[in-house]
Write a protein that holds these residues in place. Sequence first.
Motif, PDB file in Angstrom:
ATOM      1  N   LYS A  28       0.832  -1.201   0.000  1.00 60.84           N
ATOM      2  CA  LYS A  28       0.000   0.000   0.000  1.00 60.84           C
ATOM      3  C   LYS A  28       0.872   1.259   0.000  1.00 60.84           C
ATOM      4  CE  LYS A  28      -3.665   2.558   0.314  1.00 60.84           C
ATOM      5  NZ  LYS A  28      -4.423   2.888  -0.866  1.00 60.84           N
ATOM      6  N   LEU A  29       2.003   1.219   0.707  1.00 63.39           N
ATOM      7  CA  LEU A  29       2.906   2.365   0.715  1.00 63.39           C
ATOM      8  C   LEU A  29       3.439   2.656  -0.685  1.00 63.39           C
ATOM      9  CD1 LEU A  29       4.937   1.750   3.991  1.00 63.39           C
ATOM     10  CD2 LEU A  29       3.235   3.535   3.573  1.00 63.39           C
ATOM     11  N   ILE A  30       3.788   1.616  -1.424  1.00 61.70           N
ATOM     12  CA  ILE A  30       4.269   1.790  -2.800  1.00 61.70           C
ATOM     13  C   ILE A  30       3.169   2.402  -3.657  1.00 61.70           C
ATOM     14  CG2 ILE A  30       5.091   0.604  -4.877  1.00 61.70           C
ATOM     15  CD1 ILE A  30       7.156   0.802  -2.579  1.00 61.70           C
ATOM     16  N   ILE A  31       1.950   1.918  -3.498  1.00 59.78           N
ATOM     17  CA  ILE A  31       0.812   2.470  -4.249  1.00 59.78           C
ATOM     18  C   ILE A  31       0.618   3.940  -3.901  1.00 59.78           C
ATOM     19  CG2 ILE A  31      -1.712   2.378  -4.499  1.00 59.78           C
ATOM     20  CD1 ILE A  31      -1.409  -0.715  -4.165  1.00 59.78           C
ATOM     21  N   MET A  32       0.732   4.285  -2.622  1.00 66.14           N
ATOM     22  CA  MET A  32       0.580   5.680  -2.197  1.00 66.14           C
ATOM     23  C   MET A  32       1.669   6.561  -2.811  1.00 66.14           C
ATOM     24  SD  MET A  32      -0.448   5.023   1.789  1.00 66.14           S
ATOM     25  CE  MET A  32      -0.755   6.726   2.249  1.00 66.14           C
ATOM     26  N   LEU A  33       2.896   6.035  -2.889  1.00 65.87           N
ATOM     27  CA  LEU A  33       3.978   6.802  -3.512  1.00 65.87           C
ATOM     28  C   LEU A  33       3.706   7.029  -4.993  1.00 65.87           C
ATOM     29  CD1 LEU A  33       7.048   5.149  -1.764  1.00 65.87           C
ATOM     30  CD2 LEU A  33       6.332   7.542  -1.558  1.00 65.87           C
ATOM     31  N   TYR A  34       3.295   5.971  -5.700  1.00 65.14           N
ATOM     32  CA  TYR A  34       2.950   6.121  -7.122  1.00 65.14           C
ATOM     33  C   TYR A  34       1.828   7.136  -7.303  1.00 65.14           C
ATOM     34  CZ  TYR A  34       5.755   2.492  -9.373  1.00 65.14           C
ATOM     35  OH  TYR A  34       6.784   1.767  -9.895  1.00 65.14           O
ATOM     36  N   GLU A  35       0.797   7.025  -6.486  1.00 63.84           N
ATOM     37  CA  GLU A  35      -0.330   7.964  -6.598  1.00 63.84           C
ATOM     38  C   GLU A  35       0.116   9.402  -6.336  1.00 63.84           C
ATOM     39  OE1 GLU A  35      -3.162   6.227  -3.893  1.00 63.84           O
ATOM     40  OE2 GLU A  35      -4.014   4.952  -5.463  1.00 63.84           O
ATOM     41  N   GLY A  36       1.003   9.581  -5.387  1.00 66.10           N
ATOM     42  CA  GLY A  36       1.516  10.917  -5.095  1.00 66.10           C
ATOM     43  C   GLY A  36       2.326  11.482  -6.257  1.00 66.10           C
ATOM     44  N   ALA A  37       3.162  10.638  -6.865  1.00 66.99           N
ATOM     45  CA  ALA A  37       3.960  11.091  -8.010  1.00 66.99           C
ATOM     46  C   ALA A  37       3.064  11.426  -9.197  1.00 66.99           C
ATOM     47  CB  ALA A  37       4.985  10.020  -8.396  1.00 66.99           C
ATOM     48  N   ILE A  38       2.071  10.599  -9.443  1.00 69.53           N
ATOM     49  CA  ILE A  38       1.138  10.850 -10.549  1.00 69.53           C
ATOM     50  C   ILE A  38       0.344  12.125 -10.297  1.00 69.53           C
ATOM     51  CG2 ILE A  38      -0.953   9.976 -11.687  1.00 69.53           C
ATOM     52  CD1 ILE A  38       0.302   7.123 -11.277  1.00 69.53           C
ATOM     53  N   ALA A  39      -0.126  12.323  -9.075  1.00 65.66           N
ATOM     54  CA  ALA A  39      -0.885  13.535  -8.743  1.00 65.66           C
ATOM     55  C   ALA A  39      -0.019  14.782  -8.928  1.00 65.66           C
ATOM     56  CB  ALA A  39      -1.408  13.458  -7.315  1.00 65.66           C
ATOM     57  N   ALA A  40       1.247  14.708  -8.527  1.00 67.41           N
ATOM     58  CA  ALA A  40       2.145  15.847  -8.701  1.00 67.41           C
ATOM     59  C   ALA A  40       2.366  16.141 -10.188  1.00 67.41           C
ATOM     60  CB  ALA A  40       3.479  15.589  -7.999  1.00 67.41           C
ATOM     61  N   CYS A  41       2.494  15.103 -11.010  1.00 62.60           N
ATOM     62  CA  CYS A  41       2.653  15.304 -12.462  1.00 62.60           C
ATOM     63  C   CYS A  41       1.396  15.907 -13.075  1.00 62.60           C
ATOM     64  CB  CYS A  41       2.991  13.986 -13.146  1.00 62.60           C
ATOM     65  SG  CYS A  41       4.664  13.405 -12.815  1.00 62.60           S
ATOM     66  N   ARG A  42       0.254  15.462 -12.629  1.00 62.67           N
ATOM     67  CA  ARG A  42      -1.000  16.050 -13.136  1.00 62.67           C
ATOM     68  C   ARG A  42      -1.112  17.520 -12.739  1.00 62.67           C
ATOM     69  NH1 ARG A  42      -4.559  10.792 -11.884  1.00 62.67           N
ATOM     70  NH2 ARG A  42      -4.234   9.770 -13.890  1.00 62.67           N
ATOM     71  N   SER A  43      -0.724  17.837 -11.523  1.00 66.10           N
ATOM     72  CA  SER A  43      -0.739  19.235 -11.091  1.00 66.10           C
ATOM     73  C   SER A  43       0.237  20.058 -11.922  1.00 66.10           C
ATOM     74  CB  SER A  43      -0.369  19.348  -9.610  1.00 66.10           C
ATOM     75  OG  SER A  43      -1.379  18.806  -8.801  1.00 66.10           O
ATOM     76  N   ALA A  44       1.402  19.491 -12.192  1.00 65.70           N
ATOM     77  CA  ALA A  44       2.389  20.196 -13.015  1.00 65.70           C
ATOM     78  C   ALA A  44       1.816  20.475 -14.399  1.00 65.70           C
ATOM     79  CB  ALA A  44       3.672  19.369 -13.129  1.00 65.70           C
ATOM     80  N   ASP A  45       1.100  19.513 -14.963  1.00 60.35           N
ATOM     81  CA  ASP A  45       0.477  19.703 -16.269  1.00 60.35           C
ATOM     82  C   ASP A  45      -0.544  20.835 -16.227  1.00 60.35           C
ATOM     83  OD1 ASP A  45      -0.019  18.949 -19.038  1.00 60.35           O
ATOM     84  OD2 ASP A  45      -1.939  18.157 -18.310  1.00 60.35           O
ATOM     85  N   THR A  46      -1.342  20.876 -15.184  1.00 57.35           N
ATOM     86  CA  THR A  46      -2.334  21.948 -15.034  1.00 57.35           C
ATOM     87  C   THR A  46      -1.645  23.307 -14.935  1.00 57.35           C
ATOM     88  OG1 THR A  46      -3.872  20.449 -13.934  1.00 57.35           O
ATOM     89  CG2 THR A  46      -4.222  22.809 -13.587  1.00 57.35           C
ATOM     90  N   TYR A  47      -0.588  23.380 -14.123  1.00 56.76           N
ATOM     91  CA  TYR A  47       0.147  24.633 -13.992  1.00 56.76           C
ATOM     92  C   TYR A  47       0.820  25.021 -15.306  1.00 56.76           C
ATOM     93  CZ  TYR A  47      -0.506  24.704  -8.924  1.00 56.76           C
ATOM     94  OH  TYR A  47      -1.048  24.765  -7.665  1.00 56.76           O
ATOM     95  N   MET A  48       1.303  24.035 -16.035  1.00 61.01           N
ATOM     96  CA  MET A  48       1.947  24.329 -17.302  1.00 61.01           C
ATOM     97  C   MET A  48       0.938  24.931 -18.291  1.00 61.01           C
ATOM     98  SD  MET A  48       4.331  21.858 -19.709  1.00 61.01           S
ATOM     99  CE  MET A  48       3.156  20.532 -19.651  1.00 61.01           C
ATOM    100  N   GLN A  49      -0.267  24.383 -18.306  1.00 65.76           N
ATOM    101  CA  GLN A  49      -1.299  24.893 -19.204  1.00 65.76           C
ATOM    102  C   GLN A  49      -1.688  26.327 -18.854  1.00 65.76           C
ATOM    103  OE1 GLN A  49      -4.568  22.133 -19.514  1.00 65.76           O
ATOM    104  NE2 GLN A  49      -3.199  20.426 -19.963  1.00 65.76           N
ATOM    105  N   SER A  50      -1.623  26.662 -17.577  1.00 65.84           N
ATOM    106  CA  SER A  50      -1.968  28.030 -17.174  1.00 65.84           C
ATOM    107  C   SER A  50      -0.736  28.942 -17.130  1.00 65.84           C
ATOM    108  CB  SER A  50      -2.671  28.021 -15.815  1.00 65.84           C
ATOM    109  OG  SER A  50      -1.790  27.573 -14.811  1.00 65.84           O
ATOM    110  N   LYS A  51       0.385  28.414 -17.631  1.00 64.28           N
ATOM    111  CA  LYS A  51       1.645  29.165 -17.720  1.00 64.28           C
ATOM    112  C   LYS A  51       2.171  29.626 -16.358  1.00 64.28           C
ATOM    113  CE  LYS A  51       0.784  30.655 -22.480  1.00 64.28           C
ATOM    114  NZ  LYS A  51       0.727  29.321 -22.912  1.00 64.28           N
ATOM    115  N   ASP A  52       1.889  28.832 -15.326  1.00 64.26           N
ATOM    116  CA  ASP A  52       2.405  29.093 -13.979  1.00 64.26           C
ATOM    117  C   ASP A  52       3.680  28.267 -13.812  1.00 64.26           C
ATOM    118  OD1 ASP A  52       2.971  29.314 -11.278  1.00 64.26           O
ATOM    119  OD2 ASP A  52       0.874  29.113 -10.654  1.00 64.26           O
ATOM    120  N   ILE A  53       4.779  28.820 -14.292  1.00 62.25           N
ATOM    121  CA  ILE A  53       6.037  28.083 -14.375  1.00 62.25           C
ATOM    122  C   ILE A  53       6.582  27.716 -12.988  1.00 62.25           C
ATOM    123  CG2 ILE A  53       8.410  28.161 -15.268  1.00 62.25           C
ATOM    124  CD1 ILE A  53       6.091  28.096 -17.391  1.00 62.25           C
TER     125      ILE A  53
END
Length: 89
Positions: A28-53
């Motif tokens: 479960k800890l490994i799954i939580m780490l993967y989910e955290g990394a994926i969530a951070a990448c999705r947030s980065a994508d959202t910020y990139m689209q709004s040009k919030d470097i």
Amino acid sequence: MFGLNQSGVNAYAKIGMETGVLAASPNKLIIMLYEGAIAACRSADTYMQSKDIANKGAMLSKAISIIESGLRLSLDKKAGGEIAVSLDA
């Protein structure tokens, strides 16, 4: 009448996460780490689209930190053999 206390909400969420980590199995800890990394990448994508470097960079740094400090360090190359070595690469 009752305002939303964001710091209280954040503290409550942090306690919930810490409790989840303490109670989680290794899988479960490994799954939580993967989910955290994926969530951070999705947030980065959202910020990139709004040009919030700045926030995009912060989220990518968070994802890298999760991968380097969490996922990679948890690999047991002796027990995991070729699969662990491949994941590390």
